[in-house]
Design a protein around this motif. Structure first.
Motif, short mmCIF file in Angstrom:
data_model
loop_
_atom_site.label_atom_id
_atom_site.label_comp_id
_atom_site.label_asym_id
_atom_site.label_seq_id
_atom_site.Cartn_x
_atom_site.Cartn_y
_atom_site.Cartn_z
N ALA A 223 10.36 65.49 25.37
CA ALA A 223 10.14 64.07 25.12
C ALA A 223 8.66 63.74 24.97
O ALA A 223 8.29 62.79 24.25
N GLU A 224 7.80 64.50 25.64
CA GLU A 224 6.36 64.22 25.62
C GLU A 224 5.65 64.81 24.41
O GLU A 224 4.44 64.58 24.22
N GLU A 225 6.35 65.58 23.58
CA GLU A 225 5.73 66.13 22.38
C GLU A 225 5.39 65.01 21.40
O GLU A 225 6.13 64.04 21.26
N ALA A 226 4.28 65.18 20.70
CA ALA A 226 3.79 64.13 19.80
C ALA A 226 4.68 63.96 18.56
O ALA A 226 4.76 62.86 18.00
N ASP A 227 5.33 65.02 18.13
CA ASP A 227 6.15 64.97 16.92
C ASP A 227 7.29 63.96 17.10
O ASP A 227 7.99 63.96 18.12
N ALA A 228 7.50 63.11 16.10
CA ALA A 228 8.53 62.07 16.20
C ALA A 228 9.94 62.61 15.97
O ALA A 228 10.92 61.98 16.36
N PRO A 342 15.46 87.11 17.67
CA PRO A 342 14.68 86.27 18.59
C PRO A 342 13.22 86.14 18.16
O PRO A 342 12.61 87.09 17.66
N ARG A 343 12.68 84.97 18.38
CA ARG A 343 11.28 84.70 18.03
C ARG A 343 10.36 85.17 19.15
O ARG A 343 10.77 85.35 20.29
N ASN A 344 9.10 85.36 18.77
CA ASN A 344 8.07 85.59 19.79
C ASN A 344 7.87 84.30 20.58
O ASN A 344 7.86 83.20 20.01
N ARG A 345 7.74 84.42 21.90
CA ARG A 345 7.51 83.24 22.73
C ARG A 345 6.36 83.52 23.69
O ARG A 345 6.32 84.63 24.28
N PRO A 346 5.42 82.55 23.89
CA PRO A 346 5.40 81.22 23.28
C PRO A 346 5.08 81.30 21.78
O PRO A 346 4.64 82.34 21.34
N PRO A 347 5.26 80.13 21.07
CA PRO A 347 5.72 78.83 21.56
C PRO A 347 7.21 78.82 21.87
O PRO A 347 7.96 79.62 21.33
N TYR A 348 7.61 77.90 22.73
CA TYR A 348 8.99 77.76 23.14
C TYR A 348 9.68 76.65 22.32
O TYR A 348 9.01 75.80 21.72
N PRO A 349 11.01 76.65 22.30
CA PRO A 349 11.73 75.64 21.51
C PRO A 349 11.38 74.20 21.84
O PRO A 349 11.45 73.34 20.96
N VAL A 350 10.99 73.90 23.09
CA VAL A 350 10.67 72.51 23.42
C VAL A 350 9.48 71.99 22.63
O VAL A 350 9.31 70.78 22.49
#
Length: 595
Positions: A223-228, A342-350
């Protein structure tokens, strides 16, 4: 064919993200993915032909070569094996006159094994053209063979062949108190979003998929991510052998699961959600679509939900047979129409999830619990369980017990209590959390269901003392070798080597040095693999080797070394090509005895 493919692409708005849905339709119509269809789709979706071929080869339900008009897949899970699957498979092969892994000469029927179908409480189980078959026996196989010989469409087969039971044996907080459609949403709007997120935090709810990340924290981060633009994804790809609780929740509690997803969407500011449904649960697809349609008709999905300035909808994406897609980043890749690597993490899905946007991924049970908390608050939920494990856990229980099925327990319940309830006697051990979890022995039944002791995504497979431990480990090890996505070398090669090394020991050709090498290989695969599949693939060997070393030792020859393969036999092709069979064209291998 060109017209069919054109229509399919148009129905899915020519979106490459819809590739799996399009390929499923092509496979269903033609019983394979024709080369001409691949060429046309590459042009229509504006993606490389090699991308489509990669996707087809990645998922086990897609084929580049024709399968039968009736495609029969029989589950090879350990629970099916315990119920006599091997004998039934041989009988089915004989009745259909088709070898396992083959297609009949007339193209009518094909037969093969598949991984766990999520029907472990009512096996032996299988699929015919994607539809679930339960409680198979010789009488049902005779019936199936007759229906195929008559060329009876699967849609006209007797309904009793496809009966899937919930088998809910014990309910507690969540399964005994259903949330009425819209009630949790109304409570959230009345309480306020900030207060609802605080209630979720107070509840102590942790992800029910096994990892146990704090749900409120994950939702707050997103929720705190800047992307709308943000997304909500429900992971219903429960491919872990022995796990079937999500199947039951989606069959009988779908309204509450969708309500939990919608609550999440309101709290994080998402307008689109996805339910990623494993391909083996095709029989749930239409009923779930009906639930979504009902929710849209009653104002619980769509625009201005409950008269609020909030719009949200949910789409269902069907998987195509890939265990790895239970890993959240692999699932997102699959949602995007790609191979489920599977993707490299980070970044995470959130922060970078579906289409690179902030995304919450939780499993079915987590969203079910979230709806309950949104309605009732967090205090009552937090009062149940242990200090670090709040609320209840829903378990799929199968194997050697009189009452397999679904059980709900407060965290902190002992394994012995659970075994008493399901009717398990003379226990050798319990596989907790599926093959990727932990095998505990009969001396550990005092242990507790809790994140701080026995964490689990929700599976108990019970084995009695009449079972061969190495048969169990062998089944699990072969499963991981089959399901490795092949992305990283430690897992791709390592799981195959684990399988071969274990086969050598089980067949009686191993030495003490082979057990040491097996354990070293386990540690390499566990510590060097890219994702959770490889990191847990060695668990069946490691957890049983720790508890039952004598079982492995009993298989060993009293030699210091024995070759893993026959060098002389390996030269047979060369001898034929050279037209030689004299003594000089043969090699002798000598076993090295202990001094």
């Amino acid at each position: 064919m060109r017209h069919v493919i054109q229509e399919l692409a148009a129905q899915h708005s020519y979106q490459a993200t819809q590739l799996l849905a399009i390929l499923r339709a092509v496979q269903g119509r033609y019983h394979y993915i024709p080369a001409a269809a691949i060429e046309q789709l590459a042009e229509l979706l504006n993606i490389p032909r090699t991308h489509i071929i990669g996707v087809v080869e990645f998922y086990s339900f897609f084929h580049l070569q024709p399968q039968g008009e009736y495609e029969l897949l029989i589950s090879d899970s350990i629970t099916d094996q315990m119920l006599g699957k091997a004998e039934l498979m041989a009988y089915l092969s004989e009745r259909l006159q088709v070898p396992v892994g083959g297609v009949h000469a007339d193209g009518v029927v094909s037969l093969d094994n598949t991984s766990c179908t999520g029907l472990c409480d009512q096996g032996p189980a299988g699929l015919v053209n994607g539809r679930a078959l339960t409680r198979l026996d010789k009488a049902k196989i005779d019936q199936i063979a007759d229906l195929i010989s008559q060329r009876k469409p699967v849609a006209e087969w007797p309904a009793e062949l496809f009966v899937v039971s919930d088998n809910i044996q014990k309910t507690a907080l969540l399964l005994s108190q259903t949330v009425a459609p819209g009630a949790a949403l109304q409570a959230m709007f009345s309480r306020g979003k900030a207060a609802t997120l605080a209630a979720l935090e107070q509840s102590g709810l942790r992800g029910r998929g096994g990892a146990g990340f704090k749900t409120a924290m994950k939702w707050r981060f997103c929720a705190e991510e800047a992307d709308a633009v943000r997304y909500v994804v429900c992971n219903a790809d429960e491919g872990e052998p022995g796990t079937f609780k999500d199947r039951v929740l989606l069959n009988s509690y779908a309204e509450q699961v969708f309500e939990g997803m919608t609550v999440c969407a309101a709290l994080i500011g998402a307008s689109q959600g996805f339910l990623y449904l494993r391909g083996e649960y095709l029989f749930l697809y239409e009923p779930l679509q009906a639930v979504l349609a009902r929710r849209r008709a009653t104002g619980l999905l769509g625009n201005a939900i409950l008269g609020q300035d909030f719009s949200f909808d949910i789409s269902i994406c069907l998987g195509a047979g890939a265990y790895i897609c239970g890993e959240e980043s692999a699932l997102i890749e699959s949602l995007e129409g790609k191979m489920g690597i599977p993707r490299n993490r980070p970044p995470y899905p959130v922060t970078h999830g579906y289409l690179g946007k902030p995304t919450v991924v939780n499993n079915v049970e987590t969203f079910l619990a979230a709806a309950h908390i949104a309605l009732n608050g967090g205090e009552g939920f937090a009062s149940i369980g242990t200090d670090k494990s709040k609320g209840t856990k829903i378990l799929s229980i199968s194997g050697d017990c009189r009452r397999p099925g679904i059980y709900e327990y407060p965290f902190g319940t002992s394994v012995q209590t659970i075994l008493n309830d399901c009717g398990a006697d003379d226990v050798l051990g319990v596989q907790v959390g599926g093959p990727s979890g932990t095998f505990i022995s009969a001396q550990e039944l005092h242990r507790l269901l809790a994140f701080e002791d026995l964490a689990t995504g929700g599976s108990f497979i019970i084995f009695n003392t009449r079972r061969n431990l190495l048969d169990i480990v062998n089944n699990f090890t072969h499963f991981f070798a089959h399901e490795s996505c092949g992305f990283c070398t430690p897992c791709r090669v390592g799981t195959s080597l684990l399988k071969k090394q274990l086969d050598k020991i089980i067949s009686g050709h191993g030495s003490a040095g082979d057990v040491v090498a097996l354990e070293e290989l386990c540690q390499l695969v566990k510590n060097q693999s890219h994702c959770g599949l490889g990191q847990t693939a060695a668990n069946p060997i490691l957890t049983t080797l720790e508890r039952f070393p004598e079982v492995y030792q009993s298989q060993l020859k009293k030699i210091s070394y024995e070759p893993g393969f026959d060098l002389d036999a390996a030269l047979e092709t060369a001898r034929r090509m050279a037209n030689r069979n004299d003594p000089a064209a043969h090699l002798a291998q000598i076993e090295a005895e202990h001094d």
